[in-house]
Motif scaffolding. Structure first.
Motif, PDB file in Angstrom:
ATOM      1  N   GLY A 241      -1.078   3.213   7.266  1.00  0.00           N
ATOM      2  CA  GLY A 241      -1.403   4.170   6.226  1.00  0.00           C
ATOM      3  C   GLY A 241      -2.086   5.406   6.791  1.00  0.00           C
ATOM      4  O   GLY A 241      -1.961   5.729   7.978  1.00  0.00           O
ATOM      5  N   ARG A 242      -2.835   6.085   5.935  1.00  0.00           N
ATOM      6  CA  ARG A 242      -3.442   7.353   6.340  1.00  0.00           C
ATOM      7  C   ARG A 242      -4.686   7.190   7.203  1.00  0.00           C
ATOM      8  O   ARG A 242      -5.134   8.162   7.811  1.00  0.00           O
ATOM      9  CB  ARG A 242      -3.783   8.183   5.101  1.00  0.00           C
ATOM     10  N   THR A 243      -5.250   5.974   7.284  1.00  0.00           N
ATOM     11  CA  THR A 243      -6.549   5.840   7.949  1.00  0.00           C
ATOM     12  C   THR A 243      -6.529   5.023   9.230  1.00  0.00           C
ATOM     13  O   THR A 243      -7.544   4.960   9.927  1.00  0.00           O
ATOM     14  CB  THR A 243      -7.579   5.211   6.992  1.00  0.00           C
ATOM     15  N   LEU A 244      -5.399   4.373   9.557  1.00  0.00           N
ATOM     16  CA  LEU A 244      -5.323   3.574  10.777  1.00  0.00           C
ATOM     17  C   LEU A 244      -4.006   3.844  11.491  1.00  0.00           C
ATOM     18  O   LEU A 244      -3.018   4.265  10.876  1.00  0.00           O
ATOM     19  CB  LEU A 244      -5.425   2.074  10.463  1.00  0.00           C
ATOM     20  N   ASP A 245      -3.999   3.576  12.788  1.00  0.00           N
ATOM     21  CA  ASP A 245      -2.782   3.657  13.595  1.00  0.00           C
ATOM     22  C   ASP A 245      -2.729   2.417  14.471  1.00  0.00           C
ATOM     23  O   ASP A 245      -3.737   2.046  15.092  1.00  0.00           O
ATOM     24  CB  ASP A 245      -2.809   4.925  14.462  1.00  0.00           C
ATOM     25  N   PHE A 246      -1.575   1.737  14.491  1.00  0.00           N
ATOM     26  CA  PHE A 246      -1.412   0.471  15.202  1.00  0.00           C
ATOM     27  C   PHE A 246      -0.343   0.583  16.278  1.00  0.00           C
ATOM     28  O   PHE A 246       0.615   1.350  16.134  1.00  0.00           O
ATOM     29  CB  PHE A 246      -0.950  -0.633  14.237  1.00  0.00           C
TER      30      PHE A 246
ATOM     31  N   HIS B 130       0.867  -1.177   0.000  1.00  0.00           N
ATOM     32  CA  HIS B 130       0.000   0.000   0.000  1.00  0.00           C
ATOM     33  C   HIS B 130       0.907   1.232   0.000  1.00  0.00           C
ATOM     34  O   HIS B 130       1.880   1.299   0.748  1.00  0.00           O
ATOM     35  CB  HIS B 130      -0.918   0.004   1.218  1.00  0.00           C
ATOM     36  N   GLY B 131       0.585   2.198  -0.818  1.00  0.00           N
ATOM     37  CA  GLY B 131       1.523   3.273  -1.103  1.00  0.00           C
ATOM     38  C   GLY B 131       1.666   4.338  -0.047  1.00  0.00           C
ATOM     39  O   GLY B 131       2.537   5.212  -0.165  1.00  0.00           O
ATOM     40  N   ASP B 132       0.847   4.304   0.995  1.00  0.00           N
ATOM     41  CA  ASP B 132       0.920   5.330   2.040  1.00  0.00           C
ATOM     42  C   ASP B 132       1.462   4.760   3.345  1.00  0.00           C
ATOM     43  O   ASP B 132       1.181   5.278   4.429  1.00  0.00           O
ATOM     44  CB  ASP B 132      -0.453   5.977   2.274  1.00  0.00           C
ATOM     45  N   GLU B 133       2.270   3.688   3.254  1.00  0.00           N
ATOM     46  CA  GLU B 133       2.852   3.032   4.424  1.00  0.00           C
ATOM     47  C   GLU B 133       4.367   3.053   4.259  1.00  0.00           C
ATOM     48  O   GLU B 133       4.879   2.510   3.267  1.00  0.00           O
ATOM     49  CB  GLU B 133       2.308   1.607   4.548  1.00  0.00           C
ATOM     50  N   TYR B 134       5.107   3.626   5.212  1.00  0.00           N
ATOM     51  CA  TYR B 134       6.473   4.058   4.933  1.00  0.00           C
ATOM     52  C   TYR B 134       7.578   3.328   5.692  1.00  0.00           C
ATOM     53  O   TYR B 134       8.732   3.402   5.279  1.00  0.00           O
ATOM     54  CB  TYR B 134       6.587   5.570   5.173  1.00  0.00           C
ATOM     55  N   GLU B 135       7.272   2.645   6.771  1.00  0.00           N
ATOM     56  CA  GLU B 135       8.349   1.963   7.496  1.00  0.00           C
ATOM     57  C   GLU B 135       9.045   0.924   6.627  1.00  0.00           C
ATOM     58  O   GLU B 135      10.274   0.799   6.633  1.00  0.00           O
ATOM     59  CB  GLU B 135       7.811   1.302   8.774  1.00  0.00           C
TER      60      GLU B 135
ATOM     61  N   PRO C  11       3.234   2.787  -8.416  1.00  0.00           N
ATOM     62  CA  PRO C  11       2.398   3.958  -8.705  1.00  0.00           C
ATOM     63  C   PRO C  11       1.709   4.512  -7.461  1.00  0.00           C
ATOM     64  O   PRO C  11       1.640   5.737  -7.274  1.00  0.00           O
ATOM     65  CB  PRO C  11       1.387   3.433  -9.724  1.00  0.00           C
ATOM     66  N   ALA C  12       1.207   3.645  -6.591  1.00  0.00           N
ATOM     67  CA  ALA C  12       0.573   4.106  -5.355  1.00  0.00           C
ATOM     68  C   ALA C  12       1.602   4.757  -4.437  1.00  0.00           C
ATOM     69  O   ALA C  12       1.321   5.785  -3.799  1.00  0.00           O
ATOM     70  CB  ALA C  12      -0.107   2.934  -4.649  1.00  0.00           C
TER      71      ALA C  12
ATOM     72  N   THR D 149      -4.109   2.951  -2.772  1.00  0.00           N
ATOM     73  CA  THR D 149      -4.329   2.256  -4.023  1.00  0.00           C
ATOM     74  C   THR D 149      -3.685   3.009  -5.183  1.00  0.00           C
ATOM     75  O   THR D 149      -3.318   4.181  -5.057  1.00  0.00           O
ATOM     76  CB  THR D 149      -5.829   2.081  -4.291  1.00  0.00           C
ATOM     77  N   SER D 150      -3.581   2.340  -6.313  1.00  0.00           N
ATOM     78  CA  SER D 150      -2.896   2.921  -7.467  1.00  0.00           C
ATOM     79  C   SER D 150      -3.697   4.075  -8.063  1.00  0.00           C
ATOM     80  O   SER D 150      -4.903   3.947  -8.287  1.00  0.00           O
ATOM     81  CB  SER D 150      -2.686   1.845  -8.537  1.00  0.00           C
ATOM     82  N   PRO D 151      -3.041   5.194  -8.363  1.00  0.00           N
ATOM     83  CA  PRO D 151      -3.744   6.286  -9.030  1.00  0.00           C
ATOM     84  C   PRO D 151      -4.074   5.955 -10.481  1.00  0.00           C
ATOM     85  O   PRO D 151      -4.901   6.633 -11.095  1.00  0.00           O
ATOM     86  CB  PRO D 151      -2.739   7.446  -8.944  1.00  0.00           C
ATOM     87  N   ILE D 152      -3.459   4.909 -11.039  1.00  0.00           N
ATOM     88  CA  ILE D 152      -3.694   4.540 -12.433  1.00  0.00           C
ATOM     89  C   ILE D 152      -5.023   3.812 -12.595  1.00  0.00           C
ATOM     90  O   ILE D 152      -5.837   4.150 -13.453  1.00  0.00           O
ATOM     91  CB  ILE D 152      -2.544   3.667 -12.963  1.00  0.00           C
ATOM     92  N   ASP D 153      -5.249   2.805 -11.748  1.00  0.00           N
ATOM     93  CA  ASP D 153      -6.435   1.959 -11.925  1.00  0.00           C
ATOM     94  C   ASP D 153      -7.219   1.763 -10.628  1.00  0.00           C
ATOM     95  O   ASP D 153      -8.153   0.966 -10.600  1.00  0.00           O
ATOM     96  CB  ASP D 153      -6.038   0.596 -12.491  1.00  0.00           C
ATOM     97  N   LYS D 154      -6.815   2.473  -9.551  1.00  0.00           N
ATOM     98  CA  LYS D 154      -7.437   2.349  -8.225  1.00  0.00           C
ATOM     99  C   LYS D 154      -7.270   0.947  -7.655  1.00  0.00           C
ATOM    100  O   LYS D 154      -8.003   0.538  -6.749  1.00  0.00           O
ATOM    101  CB  LYS D 154      -8.930   2.728  -8.251  1.00  0.00           C
ATOM    102  N   GLY D 155      -6.283   0.213  -8.160  1.00  0.00           N
ATOM    103  CA  GLY D 155      -6.077  -1.150  -7.708  1.00  0.00           C
ATOM    104  C   GLY D 155      -5.436  -1.221  -6.332  1.00  0.00           C
ATOM    105  O   GLY D 155      -4.447  -0.541  -6.053  1.00  0.00           O
ATOM    106  N   ASN D 156      -6.023  -2.046  -5.462  1.00  0.00           N
ATOM    107  CA  ASN D 156      -5.447  -2.372  -4.161  1.00  0.00           C
ATOM    108  C   ASN D 156      -4.582  -3.615  -4.363  1.00  0.00           C
ATOM    109  O   ASN D 156      -5.104  -4.708  -4.584  1.00  0.00           O
ATOM    110  CB  ASN D 156      -6.563  -2.636  -3.148  1.00  0.00           C
ATOM    111  N   MET D 157      -3.259  -3.450  -4.322  1.00  0.00           N
ATOM    112  CA  MET D 157      -2.355  -4.561  -4.597  1.00  0.00           C
ATOM    113  C   MET D 157      -2.664  -5.763  -3.724  1.00  0.00           C
ATOM    114  O   MET D 157      -2.589  -6.917  -4.165  1.00  0.00           O
ATOM    115  CB  MET D 157      -0.902  -4.110  -4.392  1.00  0.00           C
ATOM    116  N   ASN D 158      -3.023  -5.510  -2.473  1.00  0.00           N
ATOM    117  CA  ASN D 158      -3.235  -6.607  -1.537  1.00  0.00           C
ATOM    118  C   ASN D 158      -4.620  -7.226  -1.649  1.00  0.00           C
ATOM    119  O   ASN D 158      -5.031  -7.986  -0.776  1.00  0.00           O
ATOM    120  CB  ASN D 158      -2.978  -6.157  -0.100  1.00  0.00           C
ATOM    121  N   ARG D 159      -5.345  -6.912  -2.707  1.00  0.00           N
ATOM    122  CA  ARG D 159      -6.600  -7.595  -3.024  1.00  0.00           C
ATOM    123  C   ARG D 159      -6.629  -7.985  -4.502  1.00  0.00           C
ATOM    124  O   ARG D 159      -7.708  -8.234  -5.046  1.00  0.00           O
ATOM    125  CB  ARG D 159      -7.807  -6.694  -2.708  1.00  0.00           C
ATOM    126  N   SER D 160      -5.447  -8.052  -5.149  1.00  0.00           N
ATOM    127  CA  SER D 160      -5.381  -8.241  -6.602  1.00  0.00           C
ATOM    128  C   SER D 160      -4.744  -9.552  -7.022  1.00  0.00           C
ATOM    129  O   SER D 160      -4.558  -9.786  -8.218  1.00  0.00           O
ATOM    130  CB  SER D 160      -4.600  -7.075  -7.238  1.00  0.00           C
TER     131      SER D 160
END
Length: 332
Positions: free
Chosen positions: A150-155, A61-66, A96-97, A104-115
């Protein structure tokens, strides 16, 4: 899958050559600003003779940086003289994400971890998944995929593996989790495992390990340190990298059922009532959803369906109906 057409992705590295190689997985992508353009996904292969192989990925997922921070660093610094076997590093799997800073990818909105398993004639995201499914996963003995909120959860920072029908494979995965030595170690379930990279690897009989390290669409010094130290520990545990595993205390957690998850049923502003790492009793209020459309409306209460520790929470201040608001785990 032998009847499928070949992958359109071409690798600029030789997976069977000794030494360090920095290159790309080049995926042709014709678009308005580049008629014969490509998506260039960075890859590093560090190999020293025969031996086990590790496939290390971040940026699923493209918004996860560690993960990307730890893996770009590992690709730059790992000396092949200390390696026995192969380390394949893809720091930003959904490139791309990652470039866009989105899940998700800005190209096709694909979530890699569901593809997964992907398609060689599918969308950009499906083509990347197909290449991993057919070309990279079969090369690996152990697969380590970094995640955070990512941008929507904190663990709370944890390393995780799944409970599996194959108990021998499950044991190897949890041994690797223990070697990672995060502050928390999780026996994890998924609310939807269909199409996941995890599932693809496990169905091939690969040892699969993952993390959730913080979140909020950024990284912290603590969680990046955990990632860098932990991945070296896992490589040492497998015998791929020389040196002792640097163990530190970890608290084992379990997510035994769907009751771990709580979801918002209305849009609004979320007020977290329990902080990460705190204990909560069954029935206690985890969060409140405040209506923002008008004054005078009592907040919706989200109550814990089980007793345990708050392991994850919704991160942004605004929430939508259906968003995961909290995750409770139990100490093992």
């Amino acid at each position: 899958m032998s009847s499928l057409r070949p992958s359109p992705i071409a690798s600029t590295v030789d997976f069977d050559r000794d030494g360090v190689q920095h290159g790309f997985l080049r995926l042709p992508y014709s678009r308005d600003d580049s008629a014969w353009g490509s998506v260039m996904i960075p890859i590093c292969v560090i190999r020293n003779g025969e031996g086990p192989a590790a496939l290390l990925t971040g940026g699923n997922h493209g918004d996860e940086y560690e993960g990307p921070l730890a893996l770009y660093d590992l690709a730059r610094t790992l000396d092949p003289k200390h390696v026995s076997g192969s380390v394949i590093i893809v720091p930003a799997m959904n490139y791309p994400a990652f470039r866009a800073g989105t899940r998700t990818s800005p190209i096709d909105k694909g979530n890699m971890n569901r593809s997964f398993p992907g398609r060689p004639d599918g969308t950009v995201t499906e083509k990347i998944a197909d290449y991993f499914q057919r070309e990279l996963l079969p090369r690996a003995d152990i697969v380590f995929d970094f995640h955070s909120g990512g941008r929507t959860l904190d663990f709370v920072p944890f390393c995780a593996a799944h409970t599996l029908p194959d108990k021998a494979l499950e044991q190897k995965a949890f041994e690797a989790v223990a070697a990672f030595s995060a502050p928390f170690s999780m026996r994890m379930i998924e609310i939807d495992a269909v199409g996941m990279y995890d599932t693809a690897a496990e169905e091939m009989g690969k040892v699969f390990v993952s993390t959730e390290l913080g979140g909020g669409g950024t990284s912290r010094a603590q969680t990046v340190r955990i990632a860098r130290r932990g991945i070296l520990n896992v490589l040492r545990y497998t015998g791929i990298v020389a040196g002792p595993v640097e163990k530190s205390p970890t608290q084992w957690l379990d997510m035994p059922s769907g009751d771990c998850f709580s979801f918002a049923e209305d849009d609004g502003m979320i007020e977290t009532m329990i902080d990460l790492g705190e204990f909560v009793e069954e029935g206690a209020v985890l969060a409140r959803i405040h209506s923002t459309g008008r004054t005078g409306i009592a907040p919706q209460e989200i109550r814990a369906k089980m007793s345990g520790m708050l392991a994850a929470r919704h991160f942004p201040g605004l929430v939508k109906a259906g968003d995961c608001a909290a995750v409770v785990a139990v100490h093992v």
